[in-house]
Every structure is written in C-alpha cells, then in structure tokens.
Design a protein around this motif. Structure first.
Motif, PDB file in Angstrom:
ATOM      1  N   ASP A   8      47.044  15.013-103.305  1.00 29.34           N
ATOM      2  CA  ASP A   8      47.574  15.729-104.227  1.00 29.34           C
ATOM      3  C   ASP A   8      48.818  14.987-104.877  1.00 29.34           C
ATOM      4  O   ASP A   8      49.744  15.468-105.401  1.00 29.34           O
ATOM      5  CB  ASP A   8      48.174  16.810-103.839  1.00 29.34           C
ATOM      6  CG  ASP A   8      49.320  16.721-102.855  1.00 29.34           C
ATOM      7  OD1 ASP A   8      49.459  15.618-102.090  1.00 29.34           O
ATOM      8  OD2 ASP A   8      50.271  17.683-102.277  1.00 29.34           O
ATOM      9  N   ARG A   9      48.626  13.394-105.082  1.00 29.27           N
ATOM     10  CA  ARG A   9      49.430  12.709-105.632  1.00 29.27           C
ATOM     11  C   ARG A   9      49.352  12.423-106.905  1.00 29.27           C
ATOM     12  O   ARG A   9      47.960  12.468-107.508  1.00 29.27           O
ATOM     13  CB  ARG A   9      49.576  11.255-104.854  1.00 29.27           C
ATOM     14  CG  ARG A   9      49.885  11.382-103.540  1.00 29.27           C
ATOM     15  CD  ARG A   9      50.872  10.564-103.048  1.00 29.27           C
ATOM     16  NE  ARG A   9      51.439  10.650-101.746  1.00 29.27           N
ATOM     17  CZ  ARG A   9      51.148  11.239-100.699  1.00 29.27           C
ATOM     18  NH1 ARG A   9      49.943  11.902-100.615  1.00 29.27           N
ATOM     19  NH2 ARG A   9      51.755  11.140 -99.487  1.00 29.27           N
ATOM     20  N   VAL A  10      50.275  12.307-108.022  1.00 31.38           N
ATOM     21  CA  VAL A  10      50.201  12.141-109.306  1.00 31.38           C
ATOM     22  C   VAL A  10      51.133  10.869-109.580  1.00 31.38           C
ATOM     23  O   VAL A  10      52.133  10.592-109.186  1.00 31.38           O
ATOM     24  CB  VAL A  10      50.732  13.309-109.942  1.00 31.38           C
ATOM     25  CG1 VAL A  10      50.898  13.079-111.534  1.00 31.38           C
ATOM     26  CG2 VAL A  10      50.133  14.541-109.677  1.00 31.38           C
ATOM     27  N   VAL A  43      45.988  11.341-111.838  1.00 27.51           N
ATOM     28  CA  VAL A  43      46.035  12.530-111.236  1.00 27.51           C
ATOM     29  C   VAL A  43      44.948  12.289-110.214  1.00 27.51           C
ATOM     30  O   VAL A  43      43.736  11.961-110.148  1.00 27.51           O
ATOM     31  CB  VAL A  43      45.702  13.840-112.082  1.00 27.51           C
ATOM     32  CG1 VAL A  43      45.706  14.897-110.938  1.00 27.51           C
ATOM     33  CG2 VAL A  43      46.797  14.024-113.105  1.00 27.51           C
ATOM     34  N   GLY A  44      45.373  12.576-108.864  1.00 25.81           N
ATOM     35  CA  GLY A  44      44.636  12.544-107.675  1.00 25.81           C
ATOM     36  C   GLY A  44      43.635  13.649-107.623  1.00 25.81           C
ATOM     37  O   GLY A  44      43.459  14.597-108.471  1.00 25.81           O
ATOM     38  N   PRO A  45      42.558  13.885-106.665  1.00 22.36           N
ATOM     39  CA  PRO A  45      41.700  14.803-106.822  1.00 22.36           C
ATOM     40  C   PRO A  45      42.104  16.160-106.228  1.00 22.36           C
ATOM     41  O   PRO A  45      41.092  16.902-106.423  1.00 22.36           O
ATOM     42  CB  PRO A  45      40.263  14.093-105.769  1.00 22.36           C
ATOM     43  CG  PRO A  45      41.212  13.384-104.775  1.00 22.36           C
ATOM     44  CD  PRO A  45      42.363  12.663-105.625  1.00 22.36           C
ATOM     45  N   GLY A  46      43.071  16.222-105.552  1.00 21.70           N
ATOM     46  CA  GLY A  46      43.271  17.406-104.883  1.00 21.70           C
ATOM     47  C   GLY A  46      42.617  17.611-103.461  1.00 21.70           C
ATOM     48  O   GLY A  46      42.615  16.717-102.933  1.00 21.70           O
ATOM     49  N   GLY A  47      42.163  18.707-103.386  1.00 19.04           N
ATOM     50  CA  GLY A  47      41.099  18.945-102.199  1.00 19.04           C
ATOM     51  C   GLY A  47      41.883  19.728-101.186  1.00 19.04           C
ATOM     52  O   GLY A  47      43.135  20.362-101.497  1.00 19.04           O
ATOM     53  N   GLU A  57      47.272  21.014-111.144  1.00 25.13           N
ATOM     54  CA  GLU A  57      47.674  21.757-112.091  1.00 25.13           C
ATOM     55  C   GLU A  57      48.066  20.724-113.329  1.00 25.13           C
ATOM     56  O   GLU A  57      48.348  21.329-114.576  1.00 25.13           O
ATOM     57  CB  GLU A  57      49.064  22.558-111.784  1.00 25.13           C
ATOM     58  CG  GLU A  57      48.850  23.430-110.480  1.00 25.13           C
ATOM     59  CD  GLU A  57      48.042  24.644-111.026  1.00 25.13           C
ATOM     60  OE1 GLU A  57      47.877  25.105-112.087  1.00 25.13           O
ATOM     61  OE2 GLU A  57      47.091  25.121-110.158  1.00 25.13           O
ATOM     62  N   VAL A  58      48.186  19.600-113.122  1.00 27.04           N
ATOM     63  CA  VAL A  58      48.534  18.838-114.306  1.00 27.04           C
ATOM     64  C   VAL A  58      47.185  17.724-114.650  1.00 27.04           C
ATOM     65  O   VAL A  58      46.451  17.742-113.614  1.00 27.04           O
ATOM     66  CB  VAL A  58      49.845  17.762-113.962  1.00 27.04           C
ATOM     67  CG1 VAL A  58      51.048  18.714-113.952  1.00 27.04           C
ATOM     68  CG2 VAL A  58      49.677  16.952-112.749  1.00 27.04           C
ATOM     69  N   ILE A  83      54.962   7.383-108.130  1.00 28.03           N
ATOM     70  CA  ILE A  83      53.881   8.173-107.363  1.00 28.03           C
ATOM     71  C   ILE A  83      54.731   9.472-106.717  1.00 28.03           C
ATOM     72  O   ILE A  83      55.296   9.260-105.782  1.00 28.03           O
ATOM     73  CB  ILE A  83      53.065   7.341-106.655  1.00 28.03           C
ATOM     74  CG1 ILE A  83      52.593   6.415-106.893  1.00 28.03           C
ATOM     75  CG2 ILE A  83      52.178   8.237-105.774  1.00 28.03           C
ATOM     76  CD1 ILE A  83      51.733   5.261-106.288  1.00 28.03           C
ATOM     77  N   VAL A  84      54.407  10.559-107.112  1.00 24.18           N
ATOM     78  CA  VAL A  84      54.937  11.785-106.403  1.00 24.18           C
ATOM     79  C   VAL A  84      53.845  12.613-106.128  1.00 24.18           C
ATOM     80  O   VAL A  84      52.492  12.695-106.381  1.00 24.18           O
ATOM     81  CB  VAL A  84      55.873  12.598-107.514  1.00 24.18           C
ATOM     82  CG1 VAL A  84      57.208  11.442-108.034  1.00 24.18           C
ATOM     83  CG2 VAL A  84      54.895  13.020-108.641  1.00 24.18           C
ATOM     84  N   LYS A  85      54.125  13.497-105.142  1.00 23.27           N
ATOM     85  CA  LYS A  85      53.290  14.637-104.704  1.00 23.27           C
ATOM     86  C   LYS A  85      53.306  15.649-105.982  1.00 23.27           C
ATOM     87  O   LYS A  85      54.297  15.896-106.658  1.00 23.27           O
ATOM     88  CB  LYS A  85      53.687  15.341-103.492  1.00 23.27           C
ATOM     89  CG  LYS A  85      53.467  14.538-102.306  1.00 23.27           C
ATOM     90  CD  LYS A  85      53.580  15.252-100.977  1.00 23.27           C
ATOM     91  CE  LYS A  85      52.989  14.410 -99.829  1.00 23.27           C
ATOM     92  NZ  LYS A  85      53.079  15.357 -98.592  1.00 23.27           N
ATOM     93  N   GLN A  86      52.167  16.562-105.942  1.00 25.97           N
ATOM     94  CA  GLN A  86      52.090  17.405-107.195  1.00 25.97           C
ATOM     95  C   GLN A  86      53.465  18.410-107.077  1.00 25.97           C
ATOM     96  O   GLN A  86      53.962  18.802-108.018  1.00 25.97           O
ATOM     97  CB  GLN A  86      51.020  18.077-107.259  1.00 25.97           C
ATOM     98  CG  GLN A  86      50.596  19.260-108.361  1.00 25.97           C
ATOM     99  CD  GLN A  86      49.598  19.885-108.563  1.00 25.97           C
ATOM    100  OE1 GLN A  86      48.811  19.550-109.634  1.00 25.97           O
ATOM    101  NE2 GLN A  86      49.033  20.641-107.411  1.00 25.97           N
ATOM    102  N   ASN A  87      53.808  19.060-105.957  1.00 27.78           N
ATOM    103  CA  ASN A  87      54.910  19.928-105.868  1.00 27.78           C
ATOM    104  C   ASN A  87      56.236  19.419-106.073  1.00 27.78           C
ATOM    105  O   ASN A  87      57.259  20.195-106.136  1.00 27.78           O
ATOM    106  CB  ASN A  87      54.821  20.647-104.535  1.00 27.78           C
ATOM    107  CG  ASN A  87      55.107  19.579-103.092  1.00 27.78           C
ATOM    108  OD1 ASN A  87      55.208  18.367-103.078  1.00 27.78           O
ATOM    109  ND2 ASN A  87      55.034  20.237-102.038  1.00 27.78           N
TER     110      ASN A  87
END
Length: 94
Positions: A8-10, A43-47, A57-58, A83-87
C-alpha cells in the motif's frame, strides 16, 4: 531507473515551495517550510496488507496532501522522492 512501490505504498514527488508569500515578502532559504503537497509518481498494487484488504484510492498524476512527518525520503538519479503508506495521504487536491 523506475521506482515500483510494494503493498500500500505510494511514491510522491514534493511540489516546489514558493519563495515569496502572497503579500510579496521574499523568504530566505532556511525559513521556508517544506510543502505538504506532492504529485503521485507511482502507486503500489494494494492487496492484503497486515491481514486487511487495501484498495488503492490514489492514482499516478494526482496531487495530494500528506502527513507532515511521514514517509521515507529517497534520492534517485538526482531526483528526490518520498515513499509513504496510503493512509499517510490526507487528501487529494482536485
């Protein structure tokens, strides 16, 4: 070289800080505060992260506001990224 975030990294590229205020006062380099606005580069893949389903979401190209003391700063090919986490992303600027 291309950064590909995991989970969940961006990857963000910080927007340039203005050197003058709206009233026309020129700020010296040391007194400028880094802006909390950035452009989403990747944007990372999430999962599934920590046992929870994460939907990203971005998307690339979004301008966002992120938490002041979050993320990891990296420098690749003379470019600086965060590099940040989505939250850690607080809002998308539309």
């Amino acid at each position: 070289m291309k950064l590909v975030p995991l989970g969940d990294r961006v990857v963000l590229k910080q927007l340039i800080a203005e050197e003058t205020t709206k009233s026309g006062i020129v700020l010296p380099g040391q007194s400028k505060e880094k802006p909390q606005q950035a452009e989403v580069i990747a944007v990372g893949p999430g999962g599934v992260v920590d046992g929870k389903e994460v939907k990203m979401e971005v998307k690339e190209g979004d301008n966002v506001i992120y938490s002041k003391y979050s993320g990891t700063e990296v420098k690749i090919d003379d470019e600086e990224y965060i590099i940040v986490k989505q939250n850690d992303i607080l809002a998308v600027i539309k």
